[in-house]
Design a protein around this motif. Structure first.
Motif, PDB file in Angstrom:
ATOM      1  N   LYS A  20      13.900  20.255  30.685  1.00  0.00           N
ATOM      2  CA  LYS A  20      15.201  20.834  30.945  1.00  0.00           C
ATOM      3  C   LYS A  20      16.222  19.835  30.482  1.00  0.00           C
ATOM      4  N   LEU A  21      17.041  20.460  29.323  1.00  0.00           N
ATOM      5  CA  LEU A  21      17.987  19.925  28.509  1.00  0.00           C
ATOM      6  C   LEU A  21      19.572  19.915  29.101  1.00  0.00           C
ATOM      7  N   GLY A  22      20.243  19.049  29.194  1.00  0.00           N
ATOM      8  CA  GLY A  22      21.651  19.376  29.701  1.00  0.00           C
ATOM      9  C   GLY A  22      22.415  18.599  28.716  1.00  0.00           C
ATOM     10  N   ILE A  23      23.899  18.658  28.867  1.00  0.00           N
ATOM     11  CA  ILE A  23      24.825  18.107  28.095  1.00  0.00           C
ATOM     12  C   ILE A  23      26.066  17.391  29.037  1.00  0.00           C
ATOM     13  N   THR A  24      26.359  16.220  28.580  1.00  0.00           N
ATOM     14  CA  THR A  24      27.502  15.630  29.234  1.00  0.00           C
ATOM     15  C   THR A  24      28.793  16.003  28.967  1.00  0.00           C
ATOM     16  N   THR A  25      29.603  15.749  29.879  1.00  0.00           N
ATOM     17  CA  THR A  25      31.241  16.003  29.598  1.00  0.00           C
ATOM     18  C   THR A  25      31.868  14.839  28.877  1.00  0.00           C
ATOM     19  N   LYS A  26      31.258  13.752  28.948  1.00  0.00           N
ATOM     20  CA  LYS A  26      31.922  12.560  28.268  1.00  0.00           C
ATOM     21  C   LYS A  26      31.191  12.648  26.722  1.00  0.00           C
ATOM     22  N   SER A  27      32.004  11.901  25.784  1.00  0.00           N
ATOM     23  CA  SER A  27      31.634  12.053  24.475  1.00  0.00           C
ATOM     24  C   SER A  27      31.485  10.635  23.911  1.00  0.00           C
ATOM     25  N   LEU A  28      30.888  10.949  22.651  1.00  0.00           N
ATOM     26  CA  LEU A  28      30.636   9.874  21.810  1.00  0.00           C
ATOM     27  C   LEU A  28      31.574  10.147  20.624  1.00  0.00           C
ATOM     28  N   PHE A  29      32.264   8.914  20.040  1.00  0.00           N
ATOM     29  CA  PHE A  29      33.224   8.942  19.095  1.00  0.00           C
ATOM     30  C   PHE A  29      32.470   8.466  17.731  1.00  0.00           C
ATOM     31  N   HIS A  30      32.428   9.564  16.883  1.00  0.00           N
ATOM     32  CA  HIS A  30      31.749   9.221  15.568  1.00  0.00           C
ATOM     33  C   HIS A  30      32.541   8.712  14.451  1.00  0.00           C
ATOM     34  N   HIS A  31      32.666   7.625  13.855  1.00  0.00           N
ATOM     35  CA  HIS A  31      33.647   7.065  13.016  1.00  0.00           C
ATOM     36  C   HIS A  31      33.362   7.160  11.838  1.00  0.00           C
ATOM     37  N   GLU A  32      34.319   8.277  11.198  1.00  0.00           N
ATOM     38  CA  GLU A  32      34.030   8.761   9.739  1.00  0.00           C
ATOM     39  C   GLU A  32      35.312   8.544   9.180  1.00  0.00           C
TER      40      GLU A  32
END
Length: 292
Positions: free
Chosen positions: A187-199
């Motif tokens: 069972k795969l889900g997804i969060t509502t909170k994020s990661l910030f990827h610094h580019e």
């Protein structure tokens, strides 16, 4: 019961990024004594390990801990080692150039009561128009076949034997890992909170150079799962990569709302596609020459 979350970070010369990443972990609203930070380094020659040791005493050197004979994917080997060293019930593997929403780990721990592994939405932090285009593009991929999980129960990570480091090189390795979760009907889900990827240092040119390095790593992955596999078709097929992923589930509305970003995104996809096509032509020509 509050779960112990082991955050495993792989590094190689990340002195410009690692401190911000570790600070954001320390600033989580989740109980600090329930977060274990593990850094697995791959022979950094800068101050990465020195900085990491200010935040955790669990800093390991890959070459000193693992037999690397026959290993194609050092990042995967780093993650496997980190999981082996971890004590948590949950394994979380962000990149060193990422920072966290302050409530992310709290949500992760809660959601894994109902899921086996989780995707995490990424927000691209870049500069200027290019940064806005990259963030716009990335927003379409969350939870799709173009995405990959970053959170998993440790028991399941071990059950699927972690990352396939001897057959799949760095590049499609996270797709391969996620693929093995799917075929096991997890069972795969997804969060509502994020990661910030610094580019912030990324530009049009070095983005294309980065993508060019991955192209040669795809063949083993495609061979392993077969060209007719549904995810393979989506990940490498023209229709899904240029249209399907951007219009499914009503996402086409975003294209209409942001036409300039949409045009920039399609230009970027076109350039990556041209590079992929040219590299394929070169590789086939090289193979024919070698077989003569």
């Amino acid at each position: 019961m509050v779960s112990l979350v082991s955050v495993v970070i792989t590094t190689k010369n990340e002195e410009k990024n690692i401190e911000n990443c570790l600070k954001s972990i320390k600033n989580q609203t989740y109980s600090r004594d329930k977060i274990e930070i593990i850094v697995v380094d791959n022979n950094s020659i800068d101050k990465t390990k020195e900085i990491a040791k200010k935040y955790t005493d669990k800093v390991f050197n890959l070459a000193q801990e693992t037999d690397l004979n026959g290993v194609k994917n050092f990042r995967g080997a780093q993650l496997n080692l980190g999981a082996k060293k971890s004590k948590g019930e949950i394994i979380f593997f962000p990149d060193a150039d990422m920072t966290f929403d302050k409530d992310l780990i709290s949500e992760v721990a809660e959601k894994l009561n109902n899921f086996d592994a989780l995707f995490i939405p990424e927000i691209i932090c870049g500069k200027g128009l290019f940064g806005r285009i990259r963030n716009f593009e990335r927003s379409f991929y969350n939870g799709t076949s173009i995405d990959a999980v970053r959170i998993i129960k440790k028991s399941i990570f071990l059950e699927v034997s972690g990352f396939d480091v001897k057959n799949i090189a760095f590049g499609p390795d996270d797709w391969d890992f996620t693929k093995r979760l799917k075929i096991n009907n997890l069972k795969l889900g997804i969060t509502t909170k994020s990661l910030f990827h610094h580019e912030e240092q990324m530009s049009w040119s070095n983005y294309l150079i980065k993508k060019d390095k991955y192209i040669d790593t795809f063949d083993d992955y495609i061979k392993k799962w077969g060209k007719d596999d549904l995810d393979i078709k989506k990940q490498f097929g023209f229709y899904y990569r240029f249209f399907g992923v951007f219009i499914e589930l009503g996402k086409w509305k975003k294209l209409l709302k942001h036409p300039i970003l949409a045009l920039g995104m399609y230009f970027l996809r076109f350039m990556v596609g041209i590079k992929f096509l040219m590299r394929n032509i070169y590789n086939k020509s090289k193979t024919r020459a070698q077989n003569k």
